[in-house]
Design an enzyme around this catalytic site. Structure first.
Site, PDB file in Angstrom:
ATOM      1  N   GLY A   1       0.844  -1.210   0.000  1.00 25.63           N
ATOM      2  CA  GLY A   1       0.000   0.000   0.000  1.00 25.63           C
ATOM      3  C   GLY A   1       0.870   1.247   0.000  1.00 25.63           C
ATOM      4  O   GLY A   1       1.897   1.290   0.680  1.00 25.63           O
ATOM      5  N   ARG A  60       0.780  -4.909  -5.547  1.00 25.57           N
ATOM      6  CA  ARG A  60       0.895  -6.142  -4.764  1.00 25.57           C
ATOM      7  C   ARG A  60       1.136  -7.236  -5.808  1.00 25.57           C
ATOM      8  O   ARG A  60       0.267  -7.548  -6.605  1.00 25.57           O
ATOM      9  CB  ARG A  60      -0.373  -6.386  -3.954  1.00 25.57           C
ATOM     10  CG  ARG A  60      -0.658  -5.222  -2.988  1.00 25.57           C
ATOM     11  CD  ARG A  60      -1.508  -5.622  -1.829  1.00 25.57           C
ATOM     12  NE  ARG A  60      -2.106  -4.479  -1.166  1.00 25.57           N
ATOM     13  CZ  ARG A  60      -1.607  -3.883  -0.072  1.00 25.57           C
ATOM     14  NH1 ARG A  60      -0.505  -4.326   0.481  1.00 25.57           N
ATOM     15  NH2 ARG A  60      -2.217  -2.854   0.469  1.00 25.57           N
ATOM     16  N   ASP A 119       5.967  -5.115   6.022  1.00 32.27           N
ATOM     17  CA  ASP A 119       6.741  -6.342   6.274  1.00 32.27           C
ATOM     18  C   ASP A 119       6.551  -7.405   5.193  1.00 32.27           C
ATOM     19  O   ASP A 119       7.430  -8.260   5.017  1.00 32.27           O
ATOM     20  CB  ASP A 119       6.570  -6.879   7.701  1.00 32.27           C
ATOM     21  CG  ASP A 119       5.142  -7.001   8.129  1.00 32.27           C
ATOM     22  OD1 ASP A 119       4.264  -6.891   7.249  1.00 32.27           O
ATOM     23  OD2 ASP A 119       4.903  -7.205   9.332  1.00 32.27           O
ATOM     24  N   THR A 153       4.437   2.370   5.560  1.00 31.72           N
ATOM     25  CA  THR A 153       3.038   1.934   5.675  1.00 31.72           C
ATOM     26  C   THR A 153       2.316   2.844   6.653  1.00 31.72           C
ATOM     27  O   THR A 153       2.888   3.234   7.667  1.00 31.72           O
ATOM     28  CB  THR A 153       2.910   0.472   6.149  1.00 31.72           C
ATOM     29  OG1 THR A 153       1.529   0.217   6.501  1.00 31.72           O
ATOM     30  CG2 THR A 153       3.759   0.151   7.365  1.00 31.72           C
ATOM     31  N   ASP A 180       0.075   1.898   8.546  1.00 33.09           N
ATOM     32  CA  ASP A 180      -0.483   1.082   9.634  1.00 33.09           C
ATOM     33  C   ASP A 180       0.348   1.059  10.928  1.00 33.09           C
ATOM     34  O   ASP A 180      -0.158   0.616  11.962  1.00 33.09           O
ATOM     35  CB  ASP A 180      -0.654  -0.375   9.171  1.00 33.09           C
ATOM     36  CG  ASP A 180      -1.569  -0.503   7.968  1.00 33.09           C
ATOM     37  OD1 ASP A 180      -2.404   0.392   7.759  1.00 33.09           O
ATOM     38  OD2 ASP A 180      -1.448  -1.509   7.237  1.00 33.09           O
ATOM     39  N   ASP A 220       2.485  -1.005  11.728  1.00 36.78           N
ATOM     40  CA  ASP A 220       2.422  -2.383  12.231  1.00 36.78           C
ATOM     41  C   ASP A 220       3.722  -3.163  12.006  1.00 36.78           C
ATOM     42  O   ASP A 220       3.699  -4.384  11.899  1.00 36.78           O
ATOM     43  CB  ASP A 220       1.234  -3.116  11.574  1.00 36.78           C
ATOM     44  CG  ASP A 220       1.361  -3.191  10.064  1.00 36.78           C
ATOM     45  OD1 ASP A 220       2.219  -2.487   9.490  1.00 36.78           O
ATOM     46  OD2 ASP A 220       0.608  -3.951   9.440  1.00 36.78           O
ATOM     47  N   ARG A 250      -5.264  -2.438   8.719  1.00 36.28           N
ATOM     48  CA  ARG A 250      -5.239  -3.886   8.481  1.00 36.28           C
ATOM     49  C   ARG A 250      -5.561  -4.610   9.783  1.00 36.28           C
ATOM     50  O   ARG A 250      -6.598  -4.350  10.356  1.00 36.28           O
ATOM     51  CB  ARG A 250      -3.887  -4.310   7.904  1.00 36.28           C
ATOM     52  CG  ARG A 250      -4.017  -5.555   7.031  1.00 36.28           C
ATOM     53  CD  ARG A 250      -2.709  -6.028   6.498  1.00 36.28           C
ATOM     54  NE  ARG A 250      -2.237  -5.171   5.424  1.00 36.28           N
ATOM     55  CZ  ARG A 250      -1.431  -5.586   4.460  1.00 36.28           C
ATOM     56  NH1 ARG A 250      -1.032  -6.830   4.422  1.00 36.28           N
ATOM     57  NH2 ARG A 250      -1.023  -4.771   3.529  1.00 36.28           N
TER      58      ARG A 250
END
Ligand code: ADP
Ligand code: F6P
Length: 324
Positions: free
Chosen positions: A15, A76, A107, A129, A131, A133, A175
Site C-alpha cells: 500500500g 501487490r 513487512d 506503511t 499502519d 504495524d 489492516r
C-alpha cells in the site's frame, strides 16, 4: 569481501503511504552523492519482472517531497512469493547491472527483499506503511499523515453527530493493527475505541456505554472502530435497534492513504532514505532501517520479522479512562 556497489535500484511496494516520495528522493540524492547510480523500479516487484527501470538523477526527484502517493507506483505482486519467480527477478537485476535495491514498504515487502538478498541481490528495507504495524520500528512512513487526515475527518463527523444527537461509528484503516484507531481515538476524544488487539466483541458493553453517556447528557457518541474489526455498518444497525439512538457508520477508507505528507513524515522519510542508501552503498544487505529509542538504526531482516509488537497496556488503559 562485500561486492562493489555501482548501481542501485529503488522501489515502493504494498500500500502506498504519504512520505514515500520523500524517501525515494533521499535514496536517489544520497546514493548519487556517494558516487552510485540509481534506477527507479516501477510498481514494486512487478517492475522487476516486467523490466520497468528508469534512470534517476537529482532532477528526477525534484518537486516531489511534498507530494502524496509514490512517483514510482506500487503494486501487490503475489507471484513474487514463488521461489522460481524470485530467482528470475534476481537474474533480471543482474542483467540490468543492479547491485542492490532499497525496498520501501511494509513487512510483506521485507519478505520480498529477503528473498532477493538470498538470491545475491543486496537489499535494504525502509518502513513505509500507514499502519505502524512493523515490530522493529516505532515509526513507519505515512502513519503521521494518515492519523492527521483521519483526525480531521473524525472532528467533522463529530460536528454533525452532535447536531443530530447521533451515535457515530468511524472506521479507520490499519489492516490487523489498531494503531491508527488508538491514536485518532485518543486525539478525537472518542467515547469508545475498538482495537483488534483488545476488542472482546462484547457489544452489550458498547451499548451500555452509549446509553450511559446519553443519560449523562452527551449529545454525541463517537466510536472509532479499527478496520481489523470492521463490520461498522451492521454494528450501527444493531446499536440503533438496541438503544433507539440514531446511529451512522462512516468508513474513512482510502482518503487516509493520500494527501501531502506532514513535516514529520517528510523528515523521517528523508533520514531513513539517506540512511538506507548509505548502508546499501557500503555493501550491507538483508537489513531494514528502523527508528528505535530515539535513534535511526538497522536490523537484520530475519530478526526484524521475528520481532513482536503489541498495543502498550498503559496507553490503552489511559485511553479507556479518558473516554468516560
Ligand atoms: P506490505 O509490504 O505493506 O506489508 P504486502 O503484504 O501486500 O504489503 O506485500 C507487498 C508485496 O511484497 C507483495 O505484493 C509481494 O510482491 C511481496 N511479498 C509479500 N510477501 C512476500 C513473501 N512471503 N515473499 C516474497 N515476496 C512477498
Ligand atoms: O497497509 C495499508 C493499508 O491501507 C491497510 O490499512 C489496508 O488494510 C490495506 O492497505 C488496503 O489495501 P488495498 O490497497 O490492497 O485495498
Amino acid at each position: 569481501m562485500s561486492k562493489e556497489i555501482k548501481t542501485i535500484g529503488v522501489l515502493t511496494s504494498g500500500g502506498d503511504a504519504p512520505g514515500m516520495n520523500a524517501a525515494i528522493r533521499a535514496v536517489v540524492r544520497k546514493a548519487i552523492s556517494n558516487g552510485v547510480a540509481v534506477k527507479g523500479i516501477k510498481k514494486g516487484y512487478m517492475g522487476i519482472l516486467n523490466e520497468e527501470f528508469i534512470d534517476m538523477d537529482q532532477k528526477s526527484v525534484a518537486d516531489i517531497i511534498q507530494k502524496g502517493g509514490t512517483i514510482l507506483g506500487t503494486a501487490r505482486c503475489l507471484e513474487f512469493k514463488e521461489p522460481d519467480v524470485q530467482k528470475y527477478g534476481a537474474e533480471i537485476c543482474r542483467k540490468h547491472n543492479i547491485d542492490g535495491i532499497v525496498v520501501i514498504g511494509g513487512d510483506g515487502s521485507y519478505r520480498g527483499a529477503q528473498a532477493l538478498a538470498r538470491q545475491g541481490i543486496n537489499t535494504i528495507g525502509i518502513p513505509g506503511t500507514i499502519d505502524l504495524d512493523i515490530a522493529c520500528t516505532e515509526y513507519t512512513i505515512g502513519f503521521d499523515t494518515a492519523i492527521n487526515t483521519a483526525m480531521e475527518a473524525i472532528d467533522k463527523v463529530r460536528d454533525t453527530s452532535s447536531s443530530h444527537e447521533r451515535c457515530s461509528i468511524i472506521e479507520v484503516m490499519g489492516r490487523n493493527a489498531g494503531y491508527i484507531a488508538l491514536w485518532t481515538g485518543v486525539a478525537n476524544g472518542a467515547e469508545d475505541i475498538l482495537l483488534p488487539e483488545k476488542y472482546d466483541y462484547n457489544e452489550q458493553e458498547l451499548i451500555n456505554n452509549i446509553v450511559r453517556s446519553r443519560k449523562r447528557g452527551k449529545t454525541h457518541h463517537i466510536i472509532v472502530n479499527a478496520e481489523g474489526i470492521g463490520h461498522s455498518t451492521s454494528m450501527a444497525k444493531r446499536i440503533e435497534a438496541a438503544t433507539g439512538i440514531e446511529t451512522r457508520a462512516t468508513i474513512l477508507g482510502y482518503l487516509q492513504r493520500g494527501g501531502n505528507p506532514t513535516c514529520k513524515d517528510r523528515f523521517y522519510a528523508s533520514i531513513m532514505g539517506a540512511y538506507a542508501a548509505d548502508i546499501l552503498c557500503q555493501g550491507k544487505s538483508n537489513r531494514v532501517v528502523a527508528y528505535k529509542h530515539g535513534e535511526f538504526v538497522d536490523y537484520d531482516i530475519e530478526e526484524a520479522l521475528n520481532m513482536e509488537k503489541s498495543i502498550d497496556e498503559y496507553q490503552y488503559e489511559i485511553c479507556r479512562k479518558l473516554s468516560r
